[in-house]
Design an enzyme around this catalytic site. Structure first.
Site, mmCIF file in Angstrom:
data_model
loop_
_atom_site.group_PDB
_atom_site.id
_atom_site.type_symbol
_atom_site.label_atom_id
_atom_site.label_comp_id
_atom_site.label_asym_id
_atom_site.label_seq_id
_atom_site.Cartn_x
_atom_site.Cartn_y
_atom_site.Cartn_z
ATOM 1 N N HIS A 15 0.865 -1.181 0.000
ATOM 2 C CA HIS A 15 0.000 0.000 0.000
ATOM 3 C C HIS A 15 0.898 1.227 0.000
ATOM 4 O O HIS A 15 1.657 1.430 0.951
ATOM 5 C CB HIS A 15 -0.890 0.017 1.250
ATOM 6 C CG HIS A 15 -1.842 -1.136 1.307
ATOM 7 N ND1 HIS A 15 -3.107 -1.093 0.768
ATOM 8 C CD2 HIS A 15 -1.695 -2.392 1.801
ATOM 9 C CE1 HIS A 15 -3.712 -2.264 0.951
ATOM 10 N NE2 HIS A 15 -2.866 -3.074 1.566
ATOM 11 N N PHE A 16 0.796 2.018 -1.064
ATOM 12 C CA PHE A 16 1.593 3.241 -1.152
ATOM 13 C C PHE A 16 0.795 4.484 -0.764
ATOM 14 O O PHE A 16 1.373 5.542 -0.580
ATOM 15 C CB PHE A 16 2.125 3.426 -2.583
ATOM 16 C CG PHE A 16 3.341 2.607 -2.911
ATOM 17 C CD1 PHE A 16 4.277 2.264 -1.945
ATOM 18 C CD2 PHE A 16 3.579 2.202 -4.224
ATOM 19 C CE1 PHE A 16 5.420 1.529 -2.270
ATOM 20 C CE2 PHE A 16 4.707 1.478 -4.556
ATOM 21 C CZ PHE A 16 5.633 1.135 -3.583
ATOM 22 N N ARG A 17 -0.550 4.368 -0.746
ATOM 23 C CA ARG A 17 -1.401 5.549 -0.510
ATOM 24 C C ARG A 17 -1.143 6.591 -1.603
ATOM 25 O O ARG A 17 -0.816 6.251 -2.713
ATOM 26 C CB ARG A 17 -1.167 6.150 0.896
ATOM 27 C CG ARG A 17 -1.046 5.151 2.028
ATOM 28 C CD ARG A 17 -2.248 4.289 2.212
ATOM 29 N NE ARG A 17 -2.156 3.506 3.447
ATOM 30 C CZ ARG A 17 -2.832 2.405 3.661
ATOM 31 N NH1 ARG A 17 -3.629 1.898 2.743
ATOM 32 N NH2 ARG A 17 -2.722 1.770 4.811
ATOM 33 N N ASN A 41 -6.647 0.544 -2.976
ATOM 34 C CA ASN A 41 -7.684 1.021 -2.034
ATOM 35 C C ASN A 41 -7.429 2.456 -1.582
ATOM 36 O O ASN A 41 -7.291 2.744 -0.403
ATOM 37 C CB ASN A 41 -7.816 0.066 -0.834
ATOM 38 C CG ASN A 41 -6.558 -0.079 -0.012
ATOM 39 O OD1 ASN A 41 -5.451 0.099 -0.519
ATOM 40 N ND2 ASN A 41 -6.717 -0.407 1.253
ATOM 41 N N HIS A 136 -8.714 -10.316 -0.918
ATOM 42 C CA HIS A 136 -8.673 -10.141 0.536
ATOM 43 C C HIS A 136 -9.621 -11.221 1.060
ATOM 44 O O HIS A 136 -10.829 -11.082 0.946
ATOM 45 C CB HIS A 136 -9.131 -8.745 0.962
ATOM 46 C CG HIS A 136 -9.056 -8.562 2.448
ATOM 47 N ND1 HIS A 136 -8.133 -7.760 3.065
ATOM 48 C CD2 HIS A 136 -9.771 -9.144 3.441
ATOM 49 C CE1 HIS A 136 -8.290 -7.845 4.376
ATOM 50 N NE2 HIS A 136 -9.277 -8.677 4.635
ATOM 51 N N LEU A 219 -5.235 -6.436 9.301
ATOM 52 C CA LEU A 219 -6.274 -7.370 8.851
ATOM 53 C C LEU A 219 -5.776 -8.154 7.645
ATOM 54 O O LEU A 219 -5.178 -7.546 6.752
ATOM 55 C CB LEU A 219 -7.544 -6.604 8.478
ATOM 56 C CG LEU A 219 -8.304 -5.998 9.666
ATOM 57 C CD1 LEU A 219 -9.408 -5.077 9.197
ATOM 58 C CD2 LEU A 219 -8.864 -7.110 10.551
ATOM 59 N N HIS A 251 -0.198 3.831 8.234
ATOM 60 C CA HIS A 251 -1.209 4.740 8.782
ATOM 61 C C HIS A 251 -0.465 5.637 9.761
ATOM 62 O O HIS A 251 0.443 5.166 10.457
ATOM 63 C CB HIS A 251 -2.288 3.973 9.553
ATOM 64 C CG HIS A 251 -3.193 3.148 8.695
ATOM 65 N ND1 HIS A 251 -4.257 3.657 8.006
ATOM 66 C CD2 HIS A 251 -3.182 1.816 8.421
ATOM 67 C CE1 HIS A 251 -4.880 2.691 7.341
ATOM 68 N NE2 HIS A 251 -4.242 1.555 7.562
ATOM 69 N N ALA A 263 -6.157 -0.397 10.809
ATOM 70 C CA ALA A 263 -5.487 -1.690 10.635
ATOM 71 C C ALA A 263 -4.352 -1.553 9.629
ATOM 72 O O ALA A 263 -4.548 -1.013 8.546
ATOM 73 C CB ALA A 263 -6.489 -2.726 10.137
HETATM 74 O O1 DOR Z 1 -4.254 -4.311 7.808
HETATM 75 C C1 DOR Z 1 -4.613 -4.000 6.700
HETATM 76 N N1 DOR Z 1 -4.395 -2.769 6.203
HETATM 77 N N2 DOR Z 1 -5.254 -4.904 5.961
HETATM 78 C C2 DOR Z 1 -5.810 -4.582 4.785
HETATM 79 O O2 DOR Z 1 -6.404 -5.427 4.184
HETATM 80 C C3 DOR Z 1 -5.753 -3.199 4.265
HETATM 81 C C4 DOR Z 1 -4.636 -2.473 4.841
HETATM 82 C C5 DOR Z 1 -4.721 -0.989 4.626
HETATM 83 O O3 DOR Z 1 -5.009 -0.550 3.506
HETATM 84 O O4 DOR Z 1 -4.472 -0.257 5.562
HETATM 85 ZN ZN ZN Z 2 -3.218 -5.090 1.845
#
Ligand code: DOR
Ligand code: ZN
Length: 345
Positions: A15-17, A41, A136, A219, A251, A263
């Site tokens: 995840h790079f955001r 996402n 997922h 998660l 995060h 998460a």
């Molecule tokens: O812990 C998680 N963080 N699980 C995920 O499926 C998504 C991810 C996130 O985008 O922060």
């Molecule tokens: Zn992920």
């Protein structure tokens, strides 16, 4: 001091955001890995080939000078995904794969798929085109115990789907259970699984060690020890269906250390070292290159990276925090302690 030279690894789940967060985190992945599968996402999610092409450019602008790194893009599936745009995007080299988030399973999954029944034509088209589906793998019904959601997904959703679309190639992302590992192995001719460093290093005790530990929360959530041991066995087995995917998921600190904390474990700065620790503990360093650098490309039909990297078993101090310009700070895996391995070349 042990040392290991192997082909430059790839990260098959990151995840790079976007914006300042992306600027802060991309260099860590780009320096350690040749390629990465980038999760879609964002808000709003990456749902079209045009959005993915733009996002790829924004990522490339964050790659440090002189570093060779290729982001591989994914499409966020919704109940309304346009199969034509998806397959055209795949054929044009924009989309490597598509990601199935069951609606409300995790961060920014509100637009996810409410039932695989709604996307059957899309999945059929992906199977036809040889485009992998990344899942997922958790059911989302509130009444299902959170520790059982992956096993239930494997049994109730994935196994029937594999039967229904026999040519579909599927990656079960971030497996956390024996059941997940077993399902993938049973279908290894067309399935793969990524395994994160935290699910290899820890079990659910780590969530509560001396108090509540928000930086261990991700998660699917950490499971009990027998699952951790099953994952360690799978990762180090040499089976080609298991490969490296960190699920590094940054995060900001204040959003994790909160009443309803986010998460995700941010592991990019130490990911390779964390995996090496596991393989060293399992006396399986001879299988590390397969897991980190060969199995993933083979699943995706890509050549492994040519370049070699060397890591030595020399501890490297990890910062307590990493600044995200104007937004806050990140706490990485191993923050304030030492990573047991470090890169030399
Ligand atoms: O812990 C998680 N963080 N699980 C995920 O499926 C998504 C991810 C996130 O985008 O922060
Ligand atoms: Zn992920």
């Amino acid at each position: 001091m042990r040392s290991l030279t192997f082909r430059r690894p790839d990260d098959w789940h990151v995840h790079f955001r976007d914006s300042v967060m992306m600027k802060a985190v991309v260099p860590y992945t780009a320096r350690a890995f040749g390629r990465a599968i980038v999760m879609p996402n964002l808000t709003p999610p990456v749902t079209t080939a045009a959005m993915a092409a733009d996002y790829r450019q924004r990522i490339m602008a964050c790659v440090p000078e002189g570093v060779a790194f290729t982001p591989l893009m994914t499409c966020y599936l919704t109940d309304h995904t346009d199969a034509k745009d998806l397959i055209a995007g795949h054929k044009a080299g924009i989309f490597t794969a598509a990601k199935l988030y069951p609606a409300h399973a995790t961060t920014n999954s509100a637009h996810g798929v409410t039932s695989v029944d709604h996307i059957m034509p899309v999945l059929e088209a992906m199977a036809e085109a040889g485009m992998p589906l990344l899942t997922h793998g958790e059911v989302t019904r509130a009444e299902v115990d959170i520790f059982d959601r992956e096993a239930r997904f494997a049994e109730e959703i994935l196994a029937p789907l594999l039967q229904r679309v026999p040519k579909l190639r599927v990656v079960m992302e971030h497996i956390t259970t024996q059941e997940g590992a077993d399902l993938v192995l049973a279908h290894k001719d067309r399935m793969g699984a990524t395994i994160t460093p935290q699910h290899l290093l820890y079990n659910r005790n780590a969530l509560f060690q001396g108090g509540l530990r928000p930086h261990m929360y991700c998660l699917p959530v950490l499971k009990r020890e027998r699952h951790q041991l099953a994952l360690r066995k799978a990762a180090t087995s040499g089976e080609a269906c298991y490969f490296l995917g960190t699920d590094t998921a940054p995060h900001l600190r204040h959003l994790k250390e909160a009443d309803c904390g986010c998460a995700g474990v941010f592991s990019a700065p130490v990911a390779v070292a964390a995996y090496l620790q596991v393989f060293a503990e399992e006396n399986a360093l001879d299988r590390f290159e397969a897991f980190a650098s060969l199995n993933g490309p083979a699943f995706y039909g890509l050549a492994p990276n040519d370049e070699r990297v060397t890591y030595v078993e020399r501890p490297a101090r990890i910062a307590e925090e990493i600044e995200v310009d104007g937004a806050g700070r990140l706490v990485s895996l191993f923050a304030g302690t030492a990573a047991p391995w470090s890169q030399t070349v």
